[in-house]
Design a protein around this motif. Structure first.
Motif, PDB file in Angstrom:
ATOM      1  N   THR A  33     141.514  38.230 -16.495  1.00  0.00           N
ATOM      2  CA  THR A  33     142.860  38.777 -16.235  1.00  0.00           C
ATOM      3  C   THR A  33     143.308  38.558 -14.791  1.00  0.00           C
ATOM      4  N   GLY A  34     142.352  38.310 -13.888  1.00  0.00           N
ATOM      5  CA  GLY A  34     142.714  37.983 -12.508  1.00  0.00           C
ATOM      6  C   GLY A  34     143.611  36.747 -12.469  1.00  0.00           C
ATOM      7  N   LEU A  35     143.382  35.827 -13.423  1.00  0.00           N
ATOM      8  CA  LEU A  35     144.193  34.607 -13.462  1.00  0.00           C
ATOM      9  C   LEU A  35     145.656  34.911 -13.776  1.00  0.00           C
ATOM     10  N   THR A  36     145.923  35.989 -14.505  1.00  0.00           N
ATOM     11  CA  THR A  36     147.317  36.303 -14.822  1.00  0.00           C
ATOM     12  C   THR A  36     148.056  36.753 -13.544  1.00  0.00           C
ATOM     13  N   TYR A  37     147.339  37.510 -12.679  1.00  0.00           N
ATOM     14  CA  TYR A  37     147.938  37.917 -11.391  1.00  0.00           C
ATOM     15  C   TYR A  37     148.044  36.717 -10.458  1.00  0.00           C
ATOM     16  N   ARG A  38     147.018  35.862 -10.487  1.00  0.00           N
ATOM     17  CA  ARG A  38     147.043  34.664  -9.645  1.00  0.00           C
ATOM     18  C   ARG A  38     148.179  33.718 -10.063  1.00  0.00           C
ATOM     19  N   ALA A  39     148.356  33.523 -11.370  1.00  0.00           N
ATOM     20  CA  ALA A  39     149.392  32.603 -11.852  1.00  0.00           C
ATOM     21  C   ALA A  39     150.782  33.136 -11.498  1.00  0.00           C
ATOM     22  N   ILE A  79     145.855  31.977  -2.892  1.00  0.00           N
ATOM     23  CA  ILE A  79     146.435  32.476  -4.144  1.00  0.00           C
ATOM     24  C   ILE A  79     145.809  33.836  -4.489  1.00  0.00           C
ATOM     25  N   GLY A  80     144.512  33.981  -4.213  1.00  0.00           N
ATOM     26  CA  GLY A  80     143.844  35.270  -4.444  1.00  0.00           C
ATOM     27  C   GLY A  80     144.447  36.362  -3.576  1.00  0.00           C
ATOM     28  N   GLU A  81     144.704  36.032  -2.331  1.00  0.00           N
ATOM     29  CA  GLU A  81     145.318  36.995  -1.402  1.00  0.00           C
ATOM     30  C   GLU A  81     146.711  37.397  -1.895  1.00  0.00           C
ATOM     31  N   ALA A  82     147.499  36.366  -2.287  1.00  0.00           N
ATOM     32  CA  ALA A  82     148.857  36.635  -2.777  1.00  0.00           C
ATOM     33  C   ALA A  82     148.795  37.458  -4.063  1.00  0.00           C
ATOM     34  N   ALA A  83     147.806  37.170  -4.915  1.00  0.00           N
ATOM     35  CA  ALA A  83     147.667  37.889  -6.190  1.00  0.00           C
ATOM     36  C   ALA A  83     147.417  39.370  -5.952  1.00  0.00           C
ATOM     37  N   SER A  84     146.611  39.695  -4.949  1.00  0.00           N
ATOM     38  CA  SER A  84     146.316  41.113  -4.749  1.00  0.00           C
ATOM     39  C   SER A  84     147.532  41.854  -4.197  1.00  0.00           C
ATOM     40  N   LYS A  85     148.483  41.118  -3.617  1.00  0.00           N
ATOM     41  CA  LYS A  85     149.738  41.762  -3.180  1.00  0.00           C
ATOM     42  C   LYS A  85     150.665  41.983  -4.378  1.00  0.00           C
ATOM     43  N   VAL A  92     155.124  44.513 -12.522  1.00  0.00           N
ATOM     44  CA  VAL A  92     154.323  43.301 -12.755  1.00  0.00           C
ATOM     45  C   VAL A  92     153.113  43.677 -13.607  1.00  0.00           C
ATOM     46  N   ARG A  93     152.464  44.776 -13.230  1.00  0.00           N
ATOM     47  CA  ARG A  93     151.270  45.207 -13.968  1.00  0.00           C
ATOM     48  C   ARG A  93     151.618  45.492 -15.430  1.00  0.00           C
ATOM     49  N   ARG A  94     152.746  46.171 -15.651  1.00  0.00           N
ATOM     50  CA  ARG A  94     153.114  46.527 -17.024  1.00  0.00           C
ATOM     51  C   ARG A  94     153.328  45.264 -17.869  1.00  0.00           C
ATOM     52  N   ARG A 115     140.052  44.382 -13.283  1.00  0.00           N
ATOM     53  CA  ARG A 115     139.864  45.576 -12.460  1.00  0.00           C
ATOM     54  C   ARG A 115     140.159  46.863 -13.217  1.00  0.00           C
ATOM     55  N   ASP A 116     141.015  46.744 -14.261  1.00  0.00           N
ATOM     56  CA  ASP A 116     141.499  47.960 -14.935  1.00  0.00           C
ATOM     57  C   ASP A 116     141.388  47.831 -16.449  1.00  0.00           C
ATOM     58  N   ILE A 117     140.460  47.007 -16.919  1.00  0.00           N
ATOM     59  CA  ILE A 117     140.382  46.773 -18.373  1.00  0.00           C
ATOM     60  C   ILE A 117     139.893  48.037 -19.089  1.00  0.00           C
ATOM     61  N   GLY A 118     138.798  48.622 -18.604  1.00  0.00           N
ATOM     62  CA  GLY A 118     138.255  49.813 -19.257  1.00  0.00           C
ATOM     63  C   GLY A 118     139.093  51.062 -19.039  1.00  0.00           C
ATOM     64  N   ARG A 168     142.219  46.860  -0.860  1.00  0.00           N
ATOM     65  CA  ARG A 168     143.513  46.720  -1.528  1.00  0.00           C
ATOM     66  C   ARG A 168     143.370  47.050  -3.029  1.00  0.00           C
ATOM     67  N   ASP A 169     142.286  46.563  -3.648  1.00  0.00           N
ATOM     68  CA  ASP A 169     142.100  46.777  -5.096  1.00  0.00           C
ATOM     69  C   ASP A 169     141.776  48.235  -5.426  1.00  0.00           C
ATOM     70  N   MET A 170     140.999  48.888  -4.547  1.00  0.00           N
ATOM     71  CA  MET A 170     140.579  50.263  -4.841  1.00  0.00           C
ATOM     72  C   MET A 170     141.589  51.282  -4.331  1.00  0.00           C
TER      73      MET A 170
HETATM   74  O1   DC Z   1     139.519  38.629  -9.881  1.00  0.00           O
HETATM   75  P1   DC Z   1     140.513  37.832  -9.034  1.00  0.00           P
HETATM   76  O2   DC Z   1     140.060  37.591  -7.620  1.00  0.00           O
HETATM   77  O3   DC Z   1     140.939  36.588  -9.726  1.00  0.00           O
HETATM   78  O4   DC Z   1     141.812  38.787  -8.955  1.00  0.00           O
HETATM   79  C1   DC Z   1     142.908  38.465  -8.139  1.00  0.00           C
HETATM   80  C2   DC Z   1     143.672  39.744  -7.793  1.00  0.00           C
HETATM   81  O5   DC Z   1     144.304  40.243  -8.975  1.00  0.00           O
HETATM   82  C3   DC Z   1     142.791  40.881  -7.271  1.00  0.00           C
HETATM   83  O6   DC Z   1     142.959  41.118  -5.885  1.00  0.00           O
HETATM   84  C4   DC Z   1     143.251  42.109  -7.981  1.00  0.00           C
HETATM   85  C5   DC Z   1     144.182  41.643  -9.048  1.00  0.00           C
HETATM   86  N1   DC Z   1     143.748  42.049 -10.399  1.00  0.00           N
HETATM   87  C6   DC Z   1     144.179  43.279 -10.847  1.00  0.00           C
HETATM   88  O7   DC Z   1     144.843  44.007 -10.113  1.00  0.00           O
HETATM   89  N2   DC Z   1     143.894  43.668 -12.120  1.00  0.00           N
HETATM   90  C7   DC Z   1     143.150  42.898 -12.926  1.00  0.00           C
HETATM   91  N3   DC Z   1     142.882  43.308 -14.174  1.00  0.00           N
HETATM   92  C8   DC Z   1     142.662  41.649 -12.451  1.00  0.00           C
HETATM   93  C9   DC Z   1     142.975  41.259 -11.175  1.00  0.00           C
END
Ligand code: DC
Length: 211
Positions: A33-39, A79-85, A92-94, A115-118, A168-170
């Motif tokens: 799912t990280g790829l969806t935020y990255r994309a 792209i990872g940095e931008a994704a976490s923003k 976006v999350r919804r 990060r939030d699957i469970g 940032r993630d936590m």
């Molecule tokens: O796992 P990753 O490095 O590809 O994730 C990129 C960013 O996407 C990470 O900083 C947090 C976010 N992310 C998220 O918020 N929720 C997820 N389920 C997966 C990734």
């Protein structure tokens, strides 16, 4: 009903490798799912759009095609940095969570890692794993991967990036990274990926018998 395996944890804990291996073993579909935020972040960067305009980012997220996600293109550090923003924005999350939940219904089963699957995406998943490792161990692995790929890397810089990403993630208000109450913790600091895989297999096999 499809069988869902939820895998969460911080960056570079080994959850991607574990998720792919589990999906292969059980013949399940896999979504990183990280790829969806990255994309979503990459589409904004490519179009020269801002990373902090929630309405614009939501539109991009709603149009995302999960079939076209490519880890090799999306793995770049920026792209990872931008994704976490992008990932701090609720709209976006919804949008992405809905797409991920649709993916999770694929038969015969699906492995989703993030990060939030469970906690948010699939709270009903019969198997939840929280894969973690110390920041130092994760930075060392990331650093070694970069060197092996022929890139320059400085361990202290990688460690500071890992810690920043964790914060940032936590620390975000919407869906922060944390283990679900019923998640099984796998600390890979001193455990090989093979040992983690075997532990996961026992849990999955037991849950499959119950289902
Ligand atoms: O796992 P990753 O490095 O590809 O994730 C990129 C960013 O996407 C990470 O900083 C947090 C976010 N992310 C998220 O918020 N929720 C997820 N389920 C997966 C990734």
């Amino acid at each position: 009903m499809s069988f869902i395996i939820a895998i969460d944890g911080p960056a570079a804990a080994g959850k991607g490798t574990l998720a792919r291996r589990i999906a292969e073993t059980y013949g399940f579909h896999h979504l990183d799912t990280g790829l969806t935020y990255r994309a979503t972040a990459k589409a904004l960067l490519d179009a020269g759009l801002p990373l902090d305009d929630e309405a614009v980012a939501e539109k991009v997220a709603l149009e995302l095609d999960l079939a076209g996600l490519d880890r090799t293109v999306l793995s770049r550090h920026e792209i990872g940095e931008a994704a976490s923003k992008v990932a701090v924005m609720s709209k976006v999350r919804r949008a992405l969570v809905l797409a991920q939940q649709r993916f999770a219904t694929k038969e015969p089963g699906a492995v989703l890692d993030g990060r939030d699957i469970g906690t948010v995406v699939c709270p009903e998943a019969p198997v939840k794993l929280y894969v973690t490792a110390s920041a130092e161990v994760r930075a060392r692995r990331r650093h070694d991967e970069m060197i092996a790929a022929g890139n320059a890397a400085d361990y202290e810089t990688v460690l500071s990036d890992v810690k920043k990403r964790d914060e940032r993630d936590m620390g975000r208000a919407d869906s922060p990274l944390k283990p679900a109450e019923d998640a099984h913790l796998l600390d890979t600091s001193e455990m090989s990926i093979e040992a983690a895989f075997q532990a996961a297999r026992h849990l999955i096999d037991a849950a499959l018998k119950r289902n």
